[in-house]
Design a protein around this motif. Structure first.
Motif, mmCIF file in Angstrom:
data_model
loop_
_atom_site.group_PDB
_atom_site.id
_atom_site.type_symbol
_atom_site.label_atom_id
_atom_site.label_comp_id
_atom_site.label_asym_id
_atom_site.label_seq_id
_atom_site.Cartn_x
_atom_site.Cartn_y
_atom_site.Cartn_z
ATOM 1 N N GLY A 131 7.264 16.340 -7.091
ATOM 2 C CA GLY A 131 7.335 15.074 -6.363
ATOM 3 C C GLY A 131 7.261 15.316 -4.864
ATOM 4 N N LEU A 132 6.522 14.450 -4.170
ATOM 5 C CA LEU A 132 6.354 14.582 -2.720
ATOM 6 C C LEU A 132 6.502 13.205 -2.090
ATOM 7 C CD1 LEU A 132 5.499 16.628 -0.435
ATOM 8 C CD2 LEU A 132 3.179 15.759 -0.736
ATOM 9 N N GLU A 133 7.311 13.102 -1.042
ATOM 10 C CA GLU A 133 7.455 11.832 -0.332
ATOM 11 C C GLU A 133 7.419 12.078 1.171
ATOM 12 O OE1 GLU A 133 12.297 11.175 -0.052
ATOM 13 O OE2 GLU A 133 11.131 10.042 -1.542
ATOM 14 N N ILE A 134 6.864 11.097 1.885
ATOM 15 C CA ILE A 134 6.713 11.185 3.335
ATOM 16 C C ILE A 134 7.307 9.928 3.955
ATOM 17 C CG2 ILE A 134 5.106 11.515 5.251
ATOM 18 C CD1 ILE A 134 3.080 12.614 3.296
ATOM 19 N N ARG A 135 8.215 10.130 4.897
ATOM 20 C CA ARG A 135 8.817 9.020 5.640
ATOM 21 C C ARG A 135 8.451 9.179 7.114
ATOM 22 N NH1 ARG A 135 13.288 6.908 2.587
ATOM 23 N NH2 ARG A 135 13.672 8.172 0.717
ATOM 24 N N SER A 156 -1.946 20.717 -2.753
ATOM 25 C CA SER A 156 -2.967 20.231 -1.831
ATOM 26 C C SER A 156 -3.478 18.829 -2.183
ATOM 27 C CB SER A 156 -4.134 21.228 -1.779
ATOM 28 O OG SER A 156 -5.135 20.769 -0.905
ATOM 29 N N PRO A 157 -3.959 18.584 -3.407
ATOM 30 C CA PRO A 157 -4.408 17.216 -3.717
ATOM 31 C C PRO A 157 -3.277 16.201 -3.721
ATOM 32 C CG PRO A 157 -4.433 18.577 -5.692
ATOM 33 C CD PRO A 157 -4.173 19.493 -4.551
ATOM 34 N N LEU A 158 -2.078 16.648 -4.094
ATOM 35 C CA LEU A 158 -0.939 15.734 -4.086
ATOM 36 C C LEU A 158 -0.600 15.312 -2.656
ATOM 37 C CD1 LEU A 158 1.168 14.437 -5.976
ATOM 38 C CD2 LEU A 158 2.664 16.357 -5.452
ATOM 39 N N ALA A 159 -0.647 16.257 -1.729
ATOM 40 C CA ALA A 159 -0.376 15.943 -0.329
ATOM 41 C C ALA A 159 -1.453 15.017 0.238
ATOM 42 C CB ALA A 159 -0.300 17.233 0.491
ATOM 43 N N GLU A 160 -2.718 15.249 -0.126
ATOM 44 C CA GLU A 160 -3.797 14.361 0.318
ATOM 45 C C GLU A 160 -3.558 12.933 -0.172
ATOM 46 O OE1 GLU A 160 -6.331 14.773 2.214
ATOM 47 O OE2 GLU A 160 -6.679 16.941 2.411
ATOM 48 N N GLU A 161 -3.131 12.816 -1.405
ATOM 49 C CA GLU A 161 -2.843 11.492 -1.974
ATOM 50 C C GLU A 161 -1.711 10.809 -1.214
ATOM 51 O OE1 GLU A 161 -1.020 9.605 -6.124
ATOM 52 O OE2 GLU A 161 -1.882 11.628 -6.114
ATOM 53 N N THR A 167 -2.851 9.757 2.340
ATOM 54 C CA THR A 167 -3.709 8.573 2.268
ATOM 55 C C THR A 167 -2.879 7.313 2.055
ATOM 56 O OG1 THR A 167 -5.540 9.877 1.369
ATOM 57 C CG2 THR A 167 -5.620 7.489 1.035
ATOM 58 N N ALA A 168 -1.885 7.401 1.165
ATOM 59 C CA ALA A 168 -1.001 6.256 0.929
ATOM 60 C C ALA A 168 -0.191 5.921 2.184
ATOM 61 C CB ALA A 168 -0.073 6.556 -0.246
ATOM 62 N N LEU A 169 0.236 6.956 2.921
ATOM 63 C CA LEU A 169 0.986 6.725 4.151
ATOM 64 C C LEU A 169 0.111 6.023 5.192
ATOM 65 C CD1 LEU A 169 3.588 7.208 5.834
ATOM 66 C CD2 LEU A 169 2.542 9.359 6.598
#
Length: 302
Positions: free
Chosen positions: A31-35, A138-143, A146-148
Motif C-alpha cells: 500500500g502507498l499513500e501520498i499526502r 514503480s508502477p504503483l508510485a506512478e499511479e 497521477t491520482a495526486l
C-alpha cells in the motif's frame, strides 16, 4: 494548463504476483499513500518499511519531476496475508534443523530442544526473498502520483474559480470608486469659493476679488491632488488583469499570484489613506477584505 493546488491526497494498493516465488511464499499487499499540503518549497518526507528503503531515491526523483511546491509525505506499508503466513517447512529443511540441533546438543547437553514455534521461525528466516520491489513499486508510485495530480488539479480549479469571483467583485468596487473623486473635488471647490466669498465680505474689499478666487481655486486644486485615486485605480485594474491572465494560463503561478496580492493590498491601503468620504473608506475596507480572502486561497496554489 490547469491550476494546481498544493493540497491533495492519493493512495494505491497492489498485490505482487512474482512468477519466480516458490508456492509457499506468503501473499503480501503493498500500500502507498501520498499526502500533500501547502509549503513555500518542495519538502518531501518518506515513511517506508525496511524492504523499501532502497527505493526512496527513485520515489524522490519521481515526485520531483511532477511536483514543484508543497510539503509531501509518502507512506508505504507491506501487509502479509495472515492465512498464508504459516507455511509448511520442507522435509529437507526440517532434516537440516534436526541435524543442527543434534550437533549443538552434542556439545551443549543442557541446550533445550527446538519448539514448533522455533522451527517455524527459523524456516521462515531461511526462506529466500524473491520479491522484486523495484518493479512492483514503480508502477504503483506512478499511479499514486497521477491520482495526486488529479486531486490537486480539481482543488486548483475550485481555487481559481473562487479567485476569479473575487476579482470580479474588486472590479465592481473600483468602478464605484472612480466617479466619486470628481464629484468630491467639485463639491470641495464650491465649498472653498463660498468660504472665500465669506472672507471677502469680512475683509470689506481689502483683498482683490480675483486674488481671492485664484487662492480658492489653488486650494481646491491642491485638495484634488491629495485625494486623487485615479492612479491607484489604474494600477489596481492592471494587477487584476494580470491575476486573471495567470489564472487562465495555469501552471506554476503561485509565487507570482502571491506577489500580485501584495501589490493589490498596497493599492487598497493607499486608496483608504486618501479617502475623504465615508463611501471611499467603505470601498477601501471592502477591497481589503476581498484581497485578504484571495491571499488565503493563493497560499494553496502551486
Amino acid at each position: 494548463m490547469p491550476v494546481y493546488s498544493m493540497t491533495g491526497y492519493a493512495s494505491a494498493q497492489l498485490t505482487p504476483e512474482t512468477a519466480t516465488a516458490p508456492t509457499d511464499t506468503p501473499c503480501v499487499r503493498l500500500g502507498l499513500e501520498i499526502r500533500a499540503v501547502n509549503s513555500r518549497f518542495l519538502d518531501l518526507t518518506f515513511r517506508l518499511p525496511e524492504e523499501l528503503r532502497a527505493q526512496e531515491p527513485a520515489l524522490r526523483a519521481l515526485l520531483s519531476r511532477h511536483l514543484k511546491r508543497g510539503k509531501v509525505e509518502v507512506r508505504a506499508a507491506i501487509e502479509q496475508d495472515a492465512s498464508a503466513s504459516l507455511s509448511t517447512p520442507s522435509i529437507a529443511l526440517l532434516q537440516r534443523l534436526n541435524m543442527v540441533q543434534e550437533h549443538i546438543q552434542a556439545w551443549l547437553p543442557s541446550a533445550k530442544a527446538l519448539s514448533v514455534a522455533d522451527a517455524l521461525r527459523l524456516a521462515g528466516n531461511s526462506a529466500p526473498t524473491t520479491t522484486d520491489w523495484a518493479s512492483i513499486l514503480s508502477p504503483l508510485a506512478e499511479e499514486a502520483v497521477t491520482a495526486l495530480l488529479d486531486a490537486r488539479a480539481r482543488e486548483g480549479k475550485r481555487l481559481a474559480k473562487t479567485l476569479l469571483d473575487r476579482i470580479a467583485q474588486l472590479r465592481e468596487l473600483a468602478a464605484q470608486a472612480t466617479p466619486l473623486v470628481p464629484q468630491l473635488v467639485e463639491q470641495q471647490r464650491q465649498r472653498f469659493l463660498e468660504r472665500w466669498q465669506e472672507a471677502m465680505g469680512l475683509a470689506q474689499g481689502q483683498v482683490p476679488a480675483e486674488a481671492a478666487q485664484d487662492r480658492a481655486l489653488s486650494e481646491a486644486t491642491a485638495f484634488a491632488i491629495r485625494i486623487d485615486v485615479a492612479e491607484e485605480i489604474t494600477r489596481l485594474d492592471a494587477h487584476l488583469d494580470e491575476l486573471e491572465r495567470l489564472l487562465k494560463k495555469g501552471g506554476e503561478i503561485g509565487k507570482r499570484l502571491d506577489f500580485l496580492i501584495q501589490e493589490l493590498h498596497r493599492e487598497a491601503n493607499t486608496l483608504g489613506s486618501k479617502s475623504a468620504t465615508l463611501e471611499l473608506t467603505r470601498i477601501s475596507v471592502d477591497m481589503k477584505v476581498l484581497i485578504e480572502q484571495m491571499r488565503e486561497q493563493v497560499q494553496n496554489i502551486e
